[in-house]
Design an enzyme around this catalytic site. Structure first.
Site, mmCIF file in Angstrom:
data_model
loop_
_atom_site.group_PDB
_atom_site.id
_atom_site.type_symbol
_atom_site.label_atom_id
_atom_site.label_comp_id
_atom_site.label_asym_id
_atom_site.label_seq_id
_atom_site.Cartn_x
_atom_site.Cartn_y
_atom_site.Cartn_z
ATOM 1 N N CYS A 1 46.019 40.941 41.310
ATOM 2 C CA CYS A 1 45.591 39.746 41.269
ATOM 3 C C CYS A 1 46.466 38.900 40.440
ATOM 4 C CB CYS A 1 44.263 39.639 40.988
ATOM 5 S SG CYS A 1 43.057 40.466 41.765
ATOM 6 N N GLY B 1 56.948 56.298 43.300
ATOM 7 C CA GLY B 1 57.278 57.651 42.632
ATOM 8 C C GLY B 1 57.767 57.447 41.381
ATOM 9 N N ASP C 1 35.828 47.477 39.422
ATOM 10 C CA ASP C 1 36.275 48.057 38.089
ATOM 11 C C ASP C 1 36.159 46.761 37.101
ATOM 12 O OD1 ASP C 1 38.433 46.661 39.722
ATOM 13 O OD2 ASP C 1 39.999 47.789 38.750
ATOM 14 N N ASN D 1 43.909 41.345 36.315
ATOM 15 C CA ASN D 1 45.101 41.831 37.289
ATOM 16 C C ASN D 1 45.110 43.299 37.022
ATOM 17 O OD1 ASN D 1 47.152 41.889 38.918
ATOM 18 N ND2 ASN D 1 48.614 41.391 37.069
ATOM 19 N N GLY D 2 44.950 44.070 38.091
ATOM 20 C CA GLY D 2 45.416 45.595 38.292
ATOM 21 C C GLY D 2 44.249 46.245 38.647
ATOM 22 N N GLU D 3 43.986 47.769 38.068
ATOM 23 C CA GLU D 3 42.962 48.639 38.487
ATOM 24 C C GLU D 3 42.831 49.405 37.142
ATOM 25 O OE1 GLU D 3 41.613 48.131 41.331
ATOM 26 O OE2 GLU D 3 43.185 47.110 42.352
ATOM 27 N N ARG E 1 42.666 36.273 43.844
ATOM 28 C CA ARG E 1 42.039 37.665 44.115
ATOM 29 C C ARG E 1 42.685 38.146 45.393
ATOM 30 N NH1 ARG E 1 36.319 39.757 46.235
ATOM 31 N NH2 ARG E 1 36.652 42.017 45.424
ATOM 32 N N LEU E 2 43.438 39.555 45.254
ATOM 33 C CA LEU E 2 43.711 40.401 46.279
ATOM 34 C C LEU E 2 42.580 41.477 46.407
ATOM 35 C CD1 LEU E 2 45.949 41.301 48.406
ATOM 36 C CD2 LEU E 2 46.878 42.588 46.696
ATOM 37 N N LEU F 1 39.035 46.453 45.649
ATOM 38 C CA LEU F 1 37.800 47.464 45.553
ATOM 39 C C LEU F 1 36.390 46.216 45.853
ATOM 40 C CD1 LEU F 1 38.526 49.189 42.491
ATOM 41 C CD2 LEU F 1 38.604 50.065 44.630
#
Length: 583
Positions: free
Chosen positions: A2, A366, A97, A74-76, A48-49, A52
């Site tokens: 976000c 990766g 979260d 912002n993040g997870e 917000r994106l 969850l």
């Protein structure tokens, strides 16, 4: 993933906060929200994106049950389900979260950070204490910028453009530009390319109260690693590392929207695919996105096809052509706010656009194994006591400081990275993770993924993996001149031998050929724009033009310095077009 915004202090206007939210809409197109403390000294904004709990229960700014704490994230935090169980008894109202972070903060205070596995930047406002607590994840996967005014007012946001939208003057920082153009360094410190705008360092926390700000470190990579190398049997280390790899990938599949992967033919992303198969089984059908440029010298399609031949993963090719570059580069530059990494970054931008169009909102990447297992050629040079540069696969200098005016060049401070370890290779790894390779790549990729409103996750940047790899002695990393020795042994059973044993391929796009070929006219125009804005002040006009002519004649094996000038020219053009300061 976000966008967050915040203003703390007296005398700010609601329109400033609204402008910050508008400036970051691309980071979160699904929902927006603001909160203004009744005291008038704090405001929070959020884009917000939804990843969850897609319901309205995930709206931010989010409060705790009694409204005393408010958060924007912002993040997870990937281990939020395990933490939710540990925090049983908290009156949860959502399955996000974000709310777990609030609960953890209420339980453990600032020590909650040690419990989180993830990528995050967040602001927590305590309405009772009138105190801000902000933090950034261990490696800085998620950005956090701030500007502190002389009167003590603090502005915080996910992107620099939001601070400028709120009234922070867009004035270039000449010393940062000099360091970049003279030494090729950027993202190596908390300084940005703009005056009065700083980046909160990875693994750091920020506290603001009554106009006073304090910043401190909560995670130190070097301090988390035993200075003595790990001498346990290789098989034991491999078993532990593989278990952590598997868990890291498993956690990053937690999502209520579709997840895909970025796949090249290299060892790192191929390892990621092998782990996806290990986690999800042979029937996994997540989409695999690969960028191509149509140049057989750089085409990784044969390696990708080998990897996908044994799987059910749909392959999505994301093509970048020379004619796409001028418009795409200017669009990406507007989102980066600072210089970025050239045509490879543009190829990633095209990939994220395609992923969004395909309905894939989350992508795994990766990034990180070269730095953990000494995959770049200059690690070998460092091990042998030679000079260790910053650019993989080139023989000549990446920058041209002689093309700068002496006065401007003198503004560039000397950067001496911290050397916390007793061996050269681990010090180079630490430099790349903390100051050079990883910070740059994370910023580039965050902006191009967010530009397309997609979330990028980096499973190999789990701090447990990095710490374990950095504890290993150099003989487990470089053997017979080839890096990533232990990783290659580990993945042999997951990958075709043509992939697991392939040497490191340094360049993924034909940037050098395109800039002196089909993009020569456009590149020249950008360089002239840089000279129009900074010729005689920052750049020596005759030297720059002479170096550009030599490059176009085919001399030199890298185009880093040419892209630097192109970046400066694009930022100058954007500033002129928007009425801002010269970049």
């Amino acid at each position: 993933m976000c966008g967050l915004s915040g203003i703390f202090g007296a005398g700010w206007q609601r329109g400033q906060l609204d402008a910050m939210v508008v400036a970051q809409r691309h980071r979160g197109p699904d929902d927006t929200g603001t909160f203004a403390d009744p005291s008038g000294i704090a405001g929070l904004g959020h884009n917000r994106l939804s990843i969850l709990d897609l319901s309205a229960a995930g709206h931010q700014p989010m409060s705790n049950s009694d409204g005393s704490l408010w958060i924007v994230l912002n993040g997870e935090v990937y281990n939020y389900l395990e933490l939710r169980e540990e925090l049983s008894g908290y009156p949860f109202r959502s399955w996000t979260d974000t709310e777990v972070i609030l609960a953890a903060y209420e339980r453990w205070g600032e020590r909650c950070l040690d419990h989180f596995l993830g990528m995050f930047a967040f602001l927590i406002w305590d309405t009772r204490a009138r105190r801000l607590f902000a933090a950034r994840d261990r490696f800085g996967v998620k950005p956090l910028y701030y500007s502190l005014r002389p009167d003590g007012t603090l502005l915080v946001a996910s992107e620099i453009k939001a601070l400028h939208a709120a009234g922070v003057t867009a004035t270039p920082d000449a010393a940062t530009w000099a360091t970049y153009l003279a030494h090729g360094l950027y993202e190596h410190s908390e300084e940005t390319f703009w005056k009065d705008v700083r980046s909160l360092a990875p693994g750091h926390r920020l506290v603001w109260q009554d106009g006073r700000m304090e910043i401190s470190c909560w995670y130190d990579l070097a301090g988390s690693i035993d200075p003595e190398p790990d001498r346990r049997p290789v098989e034991q280390v491999q078993e532990e590392y593989l278990a952590l790899l598997t868990e890291s990938v498993r956690l990053r599949f937690r999502s209520d929207v579709p997840v895909g992967i970025n796949l090249s033919g290299g060892l790192d992303s191929s390892t990621l695919l092998g782990l996806v198969q290990r986690v999800q089984g042979a029937d996994s059908d997540v989409k695999a996105f690969t960028f191509t440029t149509g140049d057989p010298l750089y085409d990784e399609t044969p390696w990708v096809e080998q990897m996908l031949a044994r799987t059910q993963h749909p392959a999505v090719e994301c093509r970048l052509s020379p004619e796409d570059v001028p418009a795409l580069a200017r669009g990406v530059q507007r989102h980066q706010d600072e210089p970025f990494g050239g045509v490879p970054t543009l190829a990633y931008a095209r990939l994220f656009e395609q992923a969004r169009a395909e309905g894939t909102t989350v992508l795994l990447d990766g990034q990180g194994l070269d730095e953990q297992w000494a995959g770049y050629d200059y690690y070998r040079a460092g091990m042998e006591g030679g000079a260790a540069g910053l650019v993989q696969g080139t023989r000549e200098r990446p920058v041209r400081p002689e093309c700068l005016t002496p006065e401007f060049r003198s503004l560039a401070p000397e950067f001496v990275p911290r050397r916390p370890f007793s061996d050269a290779v681990r010090n180079l790894q630490f430099r790349d993770i903390r100051h050079t390779k990883i910070p740059r790549a994370l910023r580039f990729n965050d902006r191009v993924s967010m530009r397309a409103s997609t979330e990028l996750r980096e499973p190999f940047l789990d701090h447990r993996l990095v710490e374990l790899a950095l504890r290993q002695p150099v003989e487990r990393k470089i053997v017979n001149g080839t890096g990533k020795w232990m990783l290659r042994q580990l993945v042999r059973g997951m990958l075709p031998s043509a992939v697991s044993e392939a040497p490191k391929r340094p360049v993924q796009t034909p940037q050098r050929e395109w800039l002196r070929g089909p993009l020569r006219e456009w590149a020249g125009e950008c360089i002239e724009a840089a000279l129009d804005g900074h010729g005689g002040e920052w750049l020596d006009v005759r030297s720059v033009r002479a170096a550009w002519r030599e490059y176009c004649e085919g001399r030199g094996d890298n185009s880093f310095y040419v892209w630097q000038w192109i970046n400066l020219g694009m930022m100058t053009e954007i500033a002129v077009a928007t009425g801002g300061a010269n970049a």
